[in-house]
Structures are given as structure tokens and as C-alpha cells.
Write an enzyme that holds these catalytic residues in place. Structure first.
Site, PDB file in Angstrom:
ATOM      1  CG  ASP A  34      -2.149   0.952   0.937  1.00  0.00           C
ATOM      2  OD1 ASP A  34      -2.066   1.786   0.010  1.00  0.00           O
ATOM      3  OD2 ASP A  34      -3.161   0.862   1.658  1.00  0.00           O
TER       4      ASP A  34
HETATM    5  C1  BGC Z   1      -4.901   3.401  -0.108  1.00  0.00           C
HETATM    6  C2  BGC Z   1      -4.963   2.395  -1.227  1.00  0.00           C
HETATM    7  C3  BGC Z   1      -4.780   3.101  -2.529  1.00  0.00           C
HETATM    8  C4  BGC Z   1      -3.442   3.834  -2.516  1.00  0.00           C
HETATM    9  C5  BGC Z   1      -3.125   4.567  -3.792  1.00  0.00           C
HETATM   10  C6  BGC Z   1      -3.666   4.270  -0.177  1.00  0.00           C
HETATM   11  O1  BGC Z   1      -3.792   5.313   0.719  1.00  0.00           O
HETATM   12  O2  BGC Z   1      -4.937   2.733   1.134  1.00  0.00           O
HETATM   13  O3  BGC Z   1      -6.179   1.718  -1.188  1.00  0.00           O
HETATM   14  O4  BGC Z   1      -4.873   2.195  -3.594  1.00  0.00           O
HETATM   15  O5  BGC Z   1      -3.468   4.786  -1.468  1.00  0.00           O
HETATM   16  O6  BGC Z   1      -3.933   5.660  -3.960  1.00  0.00           O
END
Ligand code: BGC
Length: 744
Positions: A265
Site C-alpha cells: 500500500d
Molecule cells: C490506499 C490504497 C490506494 C493507494 C493509492 C492508499 O492510501 O490505502 O487503497 O490504492 O493509497 O492511492
């Protein structure tokens, strides 16, 4: 044809990809087995090039191997539509004018359809949008289990039941990947609330882990064939999930045989050595919180960039892990960016709007309909008063990383007005003022929702109009602002915000035909539940929200959605809160919070049923404009062997005067077992469409896996011989018929 071939050859020569007459490298030959191509590419790469493909080079893309002509890998959020383009190195909008998309309904709505065909339609449609926009990896779908109604991100997930989430995630993944776009199933795992998401260490027993929190991920991997998975922010066993040896190496890769890439993530990686050994394959978003904070040109400093190379050069770590990571990323590239048979995709097509509208209407849940007040009767041209901010507020902007820039969004008021044209008169009153802002990461709704009137003035206006209306439709609920259905924070309580309870109570007094449409991705408290004749659960429905809602209100679509989660009366009726477990306790002298999942396997309806806590609306509940009669469930024999199966048959009849669909649910109970088991567990469902008067026999077949619990000591699924019950019903609280059978 010859002419075209000549041009193609001269172009490829000019680009230096390969020369006419030169032998095409094996990795480019799509007729060869994938593994052979991967090994060929790997054998041509330097250590630096391998390092180059296992971390980001911009906010959303990673580098390919330019020397070999292996392309970049482009990711995108996910999971409800294709995120607008941001700058290469920052979160600000790139300012493109061709990156608007169709917003599909949020995944709670998809789960509420209880219809795997809707999941397939969703996967195909969003895959085509991603393909058109040149994306290789869609950051979604999300299958974290709905543990508490406070979780700000529940709207992005598929509800509280592992079986339902498993059945619904598989077609989404399969159909998405048919477009040559990888699913990146998230957030693996145990990211079941947002508050303190970077510092929460989940403490959970193995049985609960395997029975509740892992099955949907496993189904996405083994049945859906997911090509990538996103490791979560939080910790488990004191290790961040992005480098968690047990969850990533032991369970995902070894037990389940996952051959794809684990993507971090955004900003979830914290340590080079841990990331090397802990099963992370592709690092994204370091030094960001994933949402807003950026760091320029940090890519060489990523944990899996120069620091990794330095350790290799100094001989402190070997290259076996690097090869494994590079292989997995190459597989991902070959399956997506370098897939030769992928579609061209399409963006904002009529078919996609139709899909959004259909999924939305099929997922809307009719919670209550006393006296059959719905569908709206339009004889005599009624006056309809629509009240509430959510009737006019755009909901596709906000909520965190799933926020979108849509080509259009039909509000509930617009949808109702369009459906009423020529047959009813529609007026509007604001009722309450919630959050008038409308911006996320530079995308603005452009709506001016400012209203300076006091709550008393707004209620007085709404009630004065309501008393003269034939129907009142209150459209409220939550929104995508921080602290509601939004990433990075949880809700403060179960109650509706902005004084909406008082507005609803006043409207109910002013007009007995007050219908509440609750727009949310979460359960909310409804102290006025008995005061209004009808309640409709509308989720965040995306571009076609207003049309989907109007389709149901006016009866163009007979509602058939069922709740994928329980609505508790009070927060403490939910297991995570009744046990005082949420949100965990701070560890002394540390930033870490230990969050023990004290309710164990008793999540959602498992808790309510077993502890006999009556819900406000039960898991699986949803009404229709027609009535369904269930006959008796019959087992095809009395005994089942552990390697055999058992078939149950039940006739279901549409007794009403309109066609409709019913989701018939099969729950299994093991009343006598050496371990505690939930009162019952969902092990089958079937959505059947019936004409008035039509009867169909539904058939459910289960094997021992449906009777098993996870024996943590033996690390295996066990079905204990003895008597079991198969209960068939219209919801977890509305069982119509039960059959007994024995496992030998
Ligand atoms: C989120 C993810 C997301 C990623 C990219 C993170 O803060 O938890 O779900 O895909 O950002 O935007």
C-alpha cells in the site's frame, strides 16, 4: 497487407526494438509458456535492472526495462472507477481533460446485489475503462471484512461474510483480468478499520484469521487467479503487513500458491531488510500517507531501491529474493502491459452507464415498506417533496483514494425529477446542512451548497412543504467527508450526522408517507425506524445514482438487494464494540496500538445470532414489491460422508402480482461440536427471478468444507461427524425451512 508489414518493420527498426531479420527475444514470444518468457527476460537483466522494476518511479507507475523494451507498469485506483491523472511526482491533478470516467456503485452495493453476474459485469466494465486509459493494474477490489460499522472504508468492501465476499470477488477479478488489467486485491489483510491504520497491530487467533478474514483473499487468488495483491498498512504479529513473512510468504505464496506480485500500500513499506525477506515484491508510495503528502524524487531512496542494491553490493544479502521479486513483477508485466491479446477498452460508453445503473438498482435494499407505500403511485399526479442534502450532493468526489472525476453524476433529485416528468410534481427542501465542501486532491464538484439558514428554519420549511405533499422522500445518510465514509479515519458513532434524526422525526410527524433513503456504505442508527413507513438503503451509487434510486422508487425496477452486513440497533450490539476491543490499546512507550479481535469468529450476524442480540436489520435482509413463498427444504438423503456432498432442494414461488428476484440463502449449523461454533453460517445463496405465480425449485449442493471449522492446532479444516442443520431463508433472521442431516 504487404505495405502495412513494410511500414511496421521499418518503424520497429527505427525504434531500435528489434531489427528486421533479428531473432525476436523469447520473452516477446507470446506463444511460449509464461515461465519461459519470464526466465528469458530475467536472464537478460542486470542486478540494477531487476532493482529498477521492483519499486515505483512515479506516484502510480513503476519502471520497466528500457534497454530491453519492457514497458512501464501503470497502476490506478480503484475500485469503483479509474482515478484521474495526477502529476508524475506529486498528488496534484495533472489537469488532463480526457480522464473523466464512469463511477460504478461502491462495492458494498455490488455485494448487496448477491449476484455474481453483476460482479462479472462490473469487472468487465471497469476493466474496459482501465484498458482505455492505458492502466495495467487496478488497485482493487477490496475484500476486508466489515467488522465494525465505524470503519471509514467499509463502502469499498464487500460486507461482513467471508462466503458472500468470496463468491462476489471472484467474477470481478476474472472479468477484469480478461481485459488484460490485473486486479490488485486489497488490503491484505486485517485492515478492518482506518483509525491508526499505520500503527495498529492486530492480535487475532488463527481460527478467526482463517475462517473470517482470509477466505475472500484466498478465493480471489485461487479461484479468481488474481495477478497482484496489495499488502495493508497495519501490523500483524508485530510486523507491518507489507513485509509480513507469515501472511505474505507462508500463507499467500506457499499455502495458496500465489504466483503474482505483492504490491505495498502507498507508504506501507518501512524497512529494507524486512521488505526483502518479508515477501514484498513491488514498493509504492513510500514517504507518503497514500493520500496527500508527497516527496519529490524519492524513488532512488525507496527501501527496495538503492538501499537494497547497497546491501547486495556489500554482500550483506544475496540475490535469490531479488530474482523472485523480479520474476513476479515480470509475470505481472507480461500478463498486462505486454499482453498481446488485451482489449482496446472503452471509456464512458453507454454500456458502462447502463452497467452502473443496473448494478446500482440491483443493489439497493428495501429495508422497510409498511402498507406497501412504495413503489410511488403516480395516478392523479402526486406532489412529491424531496428533502435532504444527499439528494443534491455529488458523492463521487471524496472518500479518499477511491475519489473520482466523473463525466457526469445524476443526483437523487435529478433522477427523481427525470422519472417524475409528466406524471408527478417534484419540489425540494434542504432539511439540513451537512458538509458543503466538495473537493478531493484538486478535483472539485463545483457545487455551491452553501445555506446559511438555521436548523430550525430548515426543518420548518421542510415540514411546511411536507404537510402539503402526497409523498416525502428524505435523502440523507453519510457522505464522503473525513470522519464519515472516508479513508484514513473512522466514524465517531453509529448516529446520522448533522442533526438528521430530528429532521426525519419532524417530517414523519408532518407527513405519514415519509420515505427515508439512506445513502451510506455503513450501517447507521435509526431511532425513528418505526415512525416512517418506508426505508431504502441506497449506497454510494456512482454516476447513475439518481437514476438507480428513481428506478426503484417508481417501481421500474423491483428491489432485490439484500444487506451484506448487519445493521445493529446500537453500536454495542456489534461484537467488536460489545467486547470493548475497538480501536485497541496503546502499548506503553510505543506508537503501536494492540487491537485484539476479542469477538473472534463472531463477526456480524454470527455475533447477533449466537448471542441472541436482535439487529435493527439483519444480514441478508431485503424486501421486494412482491412476496415470495418458500416451501419445505428437502435433503436428497439423510447422511453425508466426509468426501461426499449433500443436495438440498426448496421450491420458491412469487406470490405477488409483479415479477421480482429473491436471494434465497442457505445457512449451515453444527449444534453439537467440540468447539464453539456460530449459530449458523452462510454456505450458499441463489438469486432467482420469478414471474408472478411462477415457482422454481432451487438446488444447493454442499460438501464437507461447508460444515468445517478451522482447527488451529492441527492447521486444517475439520468437519466433525454428527448432526447438522441446513436452514433456508430470506435473511439470517428470516429462516423459512430447516432440514436435519448427519455427517458420518
Ligand atoms: C490506499 C490504497 C490506494 C493507494 C493509492 C492508499 O492510501 O490505502 O487503497 O490504492 O493509497 O492511492
Amino acid at each position: 497487407m504487404k505495405h502495412i508489414l513494410a511500414i511496421a518493420l521499418s518503424l520497429s527498426t527505427a525504434a531500435g526494438i528489434f531489427c528486421a531479420g533479428a531473432v525476436k527475444p523469447a520473452f516477446r514470444d507470446a506463444s511460449l509458456p509464461l515461465e519461459q518468457r519470464v526466465e528469458d527476460a530475467l536472464s537478460r537483466m542486470t542486478t540494477e535492472e531487476k532493482i529498477g522494476i521492483i519499486h515505483a518511479q512515479s506516484k502510480f507507475c513503476s519502471k520497466g526495462v528500457p534497454r530491453l523494451g519492457i514497458p512501464e507498469l501503470w497502476t490506478t485506483d480503484g475500485p469503483h472507477g479509474i482515478r484521474p491523472e495526477v502529476l508524475w511526482d506529486e498528488w496534484e491533478q495533472a489537469g488532463w481533460t480526457n480522464d473523466s470516467c464512469v463511477a460504478f456503485p461502491a462495492l458494498t452495493c455490488l455485494a448487496a446485489t448477491w449476484d455474481p453476474d453483476m460482479s462479472a459485469l462490473y469487472g468487465t466494465s471497469i476493466g474496459e475503462e482501465a484498458r482505455y486509459r492505458g492502466k495495467d493494474v487496478l488497485l482493487g477490489p477490496g475484500v476486508n471484512i466489515y467488522r465494525t460499522p465505524l470503519n471509514g472504508r467499509n463502502f469499498e468492501y464487500m460486507g461482513e461474510d467471508p462466503y458472500l465476499a468470496s463468491r462476489m470477488v471472484v467474477p470481478y477479478v476474472q472479468k477484469l483480468q480478461e481485459q488484460g488489467v490485473a486486479a490488485c486485491v486489497k488490503h491484505y489483510a486485517l485492515n478492518n478499520n482506518e483509525v491508526n491504520r499505520h500503527t495498529t497491530n492486530v492480535v487475532i487467533d488463527d481460527r478467526t484469521l482463517y475462517e473470517i478474514y482470509l477466505p475472500a483473499f484466498k478465493a480471489a487468488v485461487q479461484e479468481g487467479g488474481a495477478w497482484s495483491i496489495m499488502a495493508a498498512y497495519n501490523l500483524y504479529g508485530d510486523r507491518h503487513l507489507c513485509h509480513n513473512d507469515r501472511l505474505l510468504n507462508k500463507i499467500l505464496k506457499e499455502e495458496w500458491g500465489f504466483d503474482g506480485a505483492v504490491i505495498s500500500d502507498w507508504g506501507g513499506t518501512h524497512d529494507t531488510r524486512e521488505a526483502i525477506e518479508g515477501g514484498l515484491d513491488l514498493e509504492f508510495g513510500s514517504w507518503t500517507n497514500g493520500l496527500s503528502n508527497g516527496a519529490s524524487n524519492a524513488y532512488d531512496n525507496y527501501y527496495l531501491a538503492r538501499p537494497y542494491l547497497d546491501l547486495i553490493s556489500k554482500g550483506e544479502v544475496g540475490t535469490a529474493e531479488l530474482d523472485d521479486k523480479a520474476r513476479r513483477v515480470l509475470r505481472l508485466i507480461f500478463r498486462t502491459a505486454m499482453a498481446y491479446d488485451k482489449g482496446d477498452g472503452e471509456l464512458c460508453s453507454e454500456a458502462h452507464y447502463d452497467a452502473a445503473r443496473t448494478i446500482g438498482a440491483n443493489g439497493i435494499v428495501l429495508l422497510r415498506n409498511e402498507g406497501g407505500v412504495l413503489p410511488l403511485r403516480t395516478e392523479g399526479r402526486p406532489n412529491i417533496l424531496v428533502v435532504g442534502e444527499n439528494a443534491i450532493k455529488m458523492m463521487t468526489v471524496g472518500g479518499g483514494s477511491s475519489s473520482l472525476k466523473v463525466q457526469h453524476e445524476i443526483s437523487p433529485l435529478e433522477g427523481i425529477r427525470a422519472a417524475a416528468a409528466g406524471i408527478a410534481d417534484v419540489d425540494y427542501a434542504r432539511g439540513y446542512v451537512g458538509d458543503v465542501t466538495g473537493e478531493y486532491n484538486g478535483v472539485v464538484t463545483g457545487q455551491n451548497l452553501a445555506d446559511s439558514r438555521t436548523p430550525q428554519e430548515l426543518i420548518a420549511e421542510a415540514c411546511a412543504k411536507a404537510s402539503k405533499a402526497d409523498y416525502v422522500i428524505f435523502v440523507g445518510g453519510l457522505n464522503k467527508s473525513a470522519g464519515q465514509d472516508c479513508e484514513d479515519a473512522d466514524r465517531a458513532g453509529l448516529e446520522l450526522p448533522y442533526g438528521q434524526d430530528a429532521v426525519i422525526a419532524a417530517l414523519a410527524k408532518a407527513n405519514p408517507r415519509t420515505i427515508v433513503v439512506n445513502v451510506s456504505g455503513n450501517a447507521v442508527a435509526m431511532p425513528w425506524v418505526k415512525d416512517v413507513p418506508a426505508i431504502v438503503q441506497a449506497w454510494f451509487l456512482g454516476s447513475e445514482a439518481g437514476n438507480s434510486i428513481a428506478d426503484v422508487l417508481f417501481g421500474k425496477v423491483n428491489p432485490s438487494g439484500k444487506l451484506p452486513m448487519t445493521f445493529p440497533v446500537a453500536l454495542t450490539d456489534n461484537g467488536a464494540h460489545a467486547t470493548g476491543s475497538y480501536p485497541g490499546a496503546k502499548r506503553e512507550g510505543s506508537d503501536i496500538l494492540d487491537l485484539e479481535y476479542k469477538e473472534g469468529i463472531m463477526v456480524g450476524y454470527r455475533w447477533h445470532d449466537t448471542k441472541k442480540v436482535k439487529p435493527l436489520f439483519a444480514f441478508g435482509h431485503g424486501l421486494s414489491y412482491t412476496d415470495f413463498a418458500y416451501g419445505d427444504v428437502k435433503a436428497d438423503c439423510k447422511e453425508m460422508t466426509s468426501d461426499g456432498s449433500m443436495t438440498f432442494r426448496i421450491p420458491v414461488t412469487n406470490k405477488g402480482s409483479v415479477p421480482g428476484a429473491e436471494t434465497v440463502q442457505l445457512y449451515i449449523s453444527d449444534p453439537k461440536c467440540s468447539v464453539t461454533r456460530p449459530a449458523k453460517e452462510l454456505k450458499g445463496f441463489c438469486k432467482v427471478f420469478l414471474q408472478p405465480g411462477e415457482t422454481r425449485e432451487l438446488v444447493f449442493t454442499v460438501d464437507a468444507s461447508a460444515l468445517s471449522y478451522f482447527d488451529a492446532d492441527r492447521h486444517k479444516w475439520v468437519a466433525e461427524p454428527g448432526q447438522f442443520l441446513a436452514s433456508v431463508g430470506a435473511s439470517s433472521a428470516d429462516i423459512r425451512s430447516t432440514a436435519k442431516f448427519t455427517l458420518k
